[in-house]
Design an enzyme around this catalytic site. Structure first.
Site, PDB file in Angstrom:
ATOM      1  N   SER A  21       1.231  -1.215  -0.104  1.00  0.00           N
ATOM      2  CA  SER A  21      -0.047   0.226   0.178  1.00  0.00           C
ATOM      3  C   SER A  21       0.983   0.988   0.099  1.00  0.00           C
ATOM      4  O   SER A  21       0.700   2.286  -0.912  1.00  0.00           O
ATOM      5  CB  SER A  21      -0.758   0.191   1.066  1.00  0.00           C
ATOM      6  OG  SER A  21      -1.900  -0.955   1.444  1.00  0.00           O
ATOM      7  N   LYS A  70      -8.874  -4.591  11.916  1.00  0.00           N
ATOM      8  CA  LYS A  70     -10.061  -4.271  10.830  1.00  0.00           C
ATOM      9  C   LYS A  70     -11.174  -4.505  11.216  1.00  0.00           C
ATOM     10  O   LYS A  70     -12.457  -3.732  10.944  1.00  0.00           O
ATOM     11  CB  LYS A  70      -9.953  -5.659   9.846  1.00  0.00           C
ATOM     12  CG  LYS A  70      -9.163  -5.227   8.463  1.00  0.00           C
ATOM     13  CD  LYS A  70      -9.020  -5.733   7.383  1.00  0.00           C
ATOM     14  CE  LYS A  70      -9.724  -5.812   6.189  1.00  0.00           C
ATOM     15  NZ  LYS A  70      -8.833  -6.534   5.503  1.00  0.00           N
ATOM     16  N   ASN A  91     -11.794  -1.008   6.486  1.00  0.00           N
ATOM     17  CA  ASN A  91      -9.777  -1.211   5.945  1.00  0.00           C
ATOM     18  C   ASN A  91      -9.590   0.013   5.722  1.00  0.00           C
ATOM     19  O   ASN A  91      -8.787   0.272   4.981  1.00  0.00           O
ATOM     20  CB  ASN A  91     -10.743  -2.102   5.075  1.00  0.00           C
ATOM     21  CG  ASN A  91     -10.401  -1.588   3.812  1.00  0.00           C
ATOM     22  OD1 ASN A  91     -11.792  -0.995   3.877  1.00  0.00           O
ATOM     23  ND2 ASN A  91      -9.667  -2.309   2.929  1.00  0.00           N
ATOM     24  N   ASP A 106     -12.916  -3.265   0.075  1.00  0.00           N
ATOM     25  CA  ASP A 106     -12.920  -4.585  -0.186  1.00  0.00           C
ATOM     26  C   ASP A 106     -13.414  -5.595  -0.912  1.00  0.00           C
ATOM     27  O   ASP A 106     -13.780  -6.142  -1.970  1.00  0.00           O
ATOM     28  CB  ASP A 106     -12.389  -5.508   0.735  1.00  0.00           C
ATOM     29  CG  ASP A 106     -11.692  -6.085   1.719  1.00  0.00           C
ATOM     30  OD1 ASP A 106     -10.547  -4.776   1.036  1.00  0.00           O
ATOM     31  OD2 ASP A 106     -10.964  -5.826   2.961  1.00  0.00           O
ATOM     32  N   GLY A 130     -13.830 -20.562   2.406  1.00  0.00           N
ATOM     33  CA  GLY A 130     -13.422 -20.118   3.922  1.00  0.00           C
ATOM     34  C   GLY A 130     -14.326 -18.843   4.423  1.00  0.00           C
ATOM     35  O   GLY A 130     -15.542 -18.900   3.817  1.00  0.00           O
ATOM     36  N   ALA A 131     -14.467 -19.368   5.760  1.00  0.00           N
ATOM     37  CA  ALA A 131     -15.145 -18.323   6.190  1.00  0.00           C
ATOM     38  C   ALA A 131     -15.000 -16.447   7.281  1.00  0.00           C
ATOM     39  O   ALA A 131     -15.629 -15.931   8.157  1.00  0.00           O
ATOM     40  CB  ALA A 131     -16.450 -18.794   7.421  1.00  0.00           C
ATOM     41  N   GLY A 132     -14.160 -16.394   6.714  1.00  0.00           N
ATOM     42  CA  GLY A 132     -13.101 -15.177   7.290  1.00  0.00           C
ATOM     43  C   GLY A 132     -13.219 -13.671   7.333  1.00  0.00           C
ATOM     44  O   GLY A 132     -14.382 -13.606   6.479  1.00  0.00           O
ATOM     45  N   GLU A 158     -19.711 -24.026  11.938  1.00  0.00           N
ATOM     46  CA  GLU A 158     -19.701 -23.461  12.521  1.00  0.00           C
ATOM     47  C   GLU A 158     -20.095 -21.531  11.851  1.00  0.00           C
ATOM     48  O   GLU A 158     -20.478 -20.912  12.007  1.00  0.00           O
ATOM     49  CB  GLU A 158     -19.665 -23.280  13.785  1.00  0.00           C
ATOM     50  CG  GLU A 158     -19.896 -24.497  14.855  1.00  0.00           C
ATOM     51  CD  GLU A 158     -19.465 -25.424  14.823  1.00  0.00           C
ATOM     52  OE1 GLU A 158     -19.211 -26.649  15.547  1.00  0.00           O
ATOM     53  OE2 GLU A 158     -18.302 -25.803  14.024  1.00  0.00           O
ATOM     54  N   LYS A 159     -18.670 -21.313  11.537  1.00  0.00           N
ATOM     55  CA  LYS A 159     -18.029 -19.857  11.238  1.00  0.00           C
ATOM     56  C   LYS A 159     -19.277 -20.373   9.909  1.00  0.00           C
ATOM     57  O   LYS A 159     -19.008 -18.973   9.518  1.00  0.00           O
ATOM     58  CB  LYS A 159     -16.743 -20.096  10.502  1.00  0.00           C
ATOM     59  CG  LYS A 159     -16.377 -19.157  11.991  1.00  0.00           C
ATOM     60  CD  LYS A 159     -14.182 -19.809  12.033  1.00  0.00           C
ATOM     61  CE  LYS A 159     -13.992 -18.259  11.371  1.00  0.00           C
ATOM     62  NZ  LYS A 159     -12.848 -17.776  11.237  1.00  0.00           N
ATOM     63  N   GLY A 239      -5.815 -12.061  -6.608  1.00  0.00           N
ATOM     64  CA  GLY A 239      -6.323 -11.131  -5.524  1.00  0.00           C
ATOM     65  C   GLY A 239      -5.857  -9.675  -5.378  1.00  0.00           C
ATOM     66  O   GLY A 239      -6.002  -9.136  -5.277  1.00  0.00           O
TER      67      GLY A 239
END
Length: 273
Positions: A21, A70, A91, A106, A130-132, A158-159, A239
């Site tokens: 960045s 974040k 963010n 994002d 993924g679940a973040g 669960e996430k 990404g």
């Protein structure tokens, strides 16, 4: 030229020395002939509130916030935009008249990168791995874009269920996710699978749509997802485009100008070698 009128911006993370960045944002400031500078700071989590207060006192105009701050940083801003509230993380912060305004760019970075790459999500089926925090931003973007069926698969069920309930999407068992691929148009990896050389795909793949697009948020490594795309002759995006586009959205929030994406793309190629 730096002087007493120079406007101050920064990124906060822990660690943050690896961040692209500062190079990107400073290049954009230079290109737009703006008297601004963008720095990098590494406050440990227990000093985050103090760091935010210090930046406010020193007259900073805005900051980006990255892992692990974040979510925590939401406690210290005065206003949070609707998307950031739903995604559950901030963010980008703009400092205006002594108040802090929190955003999440994002989801915009992801949507704009897909649009730039001519990937249309309307009525398409998508599988997210993924679940973040990354998955939450992606899920918001997918639901907002009019995707048909969005599935989420994660090692911790669960996430995945929690995220699915927020965005009204479907949960699928990660070990059987390969069974979904014949009807999936876009496969998005938001997980850390691929960060280690020993990582393997968390599911078995037999058939896929020949038009399947694979999008892996990991951009500086060969991963099981990029290998899958290579083996099956599929279109693959990583990404880096999202990274640049979300940064560009932050730049516009702070300056009112949308920066030159191509300049950042060339710079990133050099940065990652």
């Amino acid at each position: 030229m730096l002087n007493a009128e120079t406007k101050l911006f920064a990124i906060l993370g822990y660690p943050v020395k690896h961040s692209f960045s500062p190079q990107m944002q400073n290049k954009w400031f230079e290109k737009e002939k703006l008297n601004c500078i963008y720095l990098a700071f590494e406050p440990p989590p227990e000093y985050l509130e103090r760091a935010i207060e210090s930046l406010k006192t020193l007259g900073f105009q805005g900051v980006n916030v990255t892992i692990p701050h974040k979510v925590e940083v939401m406690k210290y801003v005065d206003f949070i935009d609707e998307a950031a509230e739903k995604i559950g993380s901030v963010n980008t912060i703009a400092f205006k008249n002594g108040k802090l305004y929190g955003y999440n760019t994002d989801h915009l970075g992801f949507s704009q990168d897909l649009a730039a790459k001519k990937v249309n999500l309307k009525n398409k089926n998508v599988l997210v791995i993924g679940a973040g925090g990354g998955a939450r931003a992606i899920a918001h973007a997918l639901v907002s874009s009019g995707a048909k069926d969005v599935y989420i698969a994660n090692r911790t069920l669960e996430k995945a269920e929690k995220l699915a309930s927020i965005f009204k999407i479907k949960v699928f068992d990660i070990g059987r996710a390969g069974e979904l691929l014949p009807e999936i148009d876009l496969l998005v990896n938001t997980s850390a699978c691929g960060m280690k050389k020993t990582d393997v795909l968390p599911f078995k793949v037999d058939k896929v749509k020949s038009s399947l697009v694979v999008y892996d948020l990991i951009y500086n490594k060969m991963t099981p997802f990029t290998r899958l795309a290579g083996d099956k002759g599929l279109k693959i995006f990583t990404g880096d485009g999202m990274l640049i586009q979300q940064g560009a959205c932050g730049f516009k929030i702070w300056t009112g100008k949308y920066p030159d994406i191509e300049v950042a793309e060339k710079l990133l190629k050099k940065f990652i070698g």
